[in-house]
Design an enzyme around this catalytic site. Structure first.
Site, PDB file in Angstrom:
ATOM      1  N   CYS A   1      -1.301   6.254   9.000  1.00  0.00           N
ATOM      2  CA  CYS A   1      -1.639   4.961   8.399  1.00  0.00           C
ATOM      3  C   CYS A   1      -2.813   5.207   7.457  1.00  0.00           C
ATOM      4  CB  CYS A   1      -1.980   3.943   9.487  1.00  0.00           C
ATOM      5  SG  CYS A   1      -3.312   4.475  10.595  1.00  0.00           S
TER       6      CYS A   1
ATOM      7  N   ARG B   1       0.841  -1.193   0.000  1.00  0.00           N
ATOM      8  CA  ARG B   1       0.000   0.000   0.000  1.00  0.00           C
ATOM      9  C   ARG B   1       0.882   1.251   0.000  1.00  0.00           C
ATOM     10  NH1 ARG B   1      -4.615  -0.070   4.440  1.00  0.00           N
ATOM     11  NH2 ARG B   1      -5.308   1.720   3.211  1.00  0.00           N
TER      12      ARG B   1
END
Length: 282
Positions: free
Chosen positions: A237, A175
């Site tokens: 995050c 990611r």
């Protein structure tokens, strides 16, 4: 109280008077709801608290898990029995990241005596300690939320920290690199951020790495020895949850401290995308 507590130490804390307040915050991205796990079995005396509806504000431009309204958080914590002079331990069903969000929120709220159960519910069961399926309705607490006691970044602050200090991305490497993005509308990372996947804070047994191992890991990622002191450090995050475990891990490693903690970009990648900010890949 240390930021991490073993199952055995928690068992002792439950037999003390007053007993520690235990918060069950099991949660999965995409479900099913963690309350289902709680209803099957939990640490005796634990109160279930929901990440989505009780520990976060409604999703929007601020991200998928914005910080909760302080008054609402105070209501939730009091309902769970949290008292000004008490102790709190949080646990989840994974690598400790969701429990770390509770640790961070309580610290942000001005409550210091809070810890994460090392290894989560799995470690509790593995230790052969008792479990319960009984719904817990504790006596109302009296905790007062004094919001703002931990440093928080917005998008501009995160961009500046990535440029002038150290900004750590707690998401999985694929990611971070922009190879896949299962949740948010853009793939990639904040330009200048370093990848520090939250899953790397724990070993194969699900327990957190020790201080020296964590310090070595952060050094290998590129976090300078002065981080937390002369060099500012922060984390983000997908939505501000797993990044809380980076803040905790930096403290366990001795890179930061309770007096000088790392900053949290609370809106994280979900907020960054909503604002259509510049994205880096690779």
């Amino acid at each position: 109280m240390h930021a991490l507590i073993t199952p055995e130490a928690l068992a002792d804390a439950l037999s003390a008077r007053p007993a520690a307040v235990v918060l069950d915050v099991r949660w999965r991205l995409g479900g099913p709801p963690g309350r289902q796990d709680y209803e099957v079995s939990h640490v005796p005396g634990a109160v279930y608290v929901d990440l989505d509806t009780e520990l976060s504000a409604p999703p929007g431009v601020g991200g998928r898990h914005p910080l909760p309204d302080p008054e609402r958080l105070q209501e939730v914590l009091r309902r769970a029995g949290v008292r000004e002079s008490g102790r709190v331990v949080a646990y989840d069903g994974g690598d400790g990241s969701v429990a770390a969000r509770v640790w961070w929120l309580l610290r942000w709220a001005g409550f210091r005596d809070v810890a994460v159960l090392d290894g989560g519910f799995a470690a509790w069961e593995a230790a052969g300690l008792p479990v319960s399926a009984e719904e817990v309705v504790p006596e109302e607490g009296d905790v007062v939320v004094r919001a703002g006691q931990m440093p928080v970044l917005d998008a501009d602050g995160a961009a500046a920290l990535a440029r002038d200090g150290v900004l750590l991305d707690a998401r999985a490497p694929q990611r971070y690199r922009g190879e896949t993005e299962p949740v948010d509308p853009k793939a990639g990372h904040v330009p200048g951020a370093l990848n520090a996947p939250s899953a790397g804070h724990v070993g194969a047994d699900g327990r957190w790495l020790g201080a020296e191992e964590l310090a070595e890991r952060f050094a290998g990622i590129g976090v300078p020895a002065e981080a937390g002191g002369a060099v500012a450090v922060g984390a983000y995050c997908g939505s501000g949850v797993t990044a809380s475990s980076v803040v905790l891990a930096l403290e366990v490693a001795g890179i930061t401290s309770a007096e000088k903690p790392a900053a949290l970009y609370a809106g994280s990648w979900s907020n960054w995308c909503a604002l259509d900010r510049e994205v880096a890949t690779g």
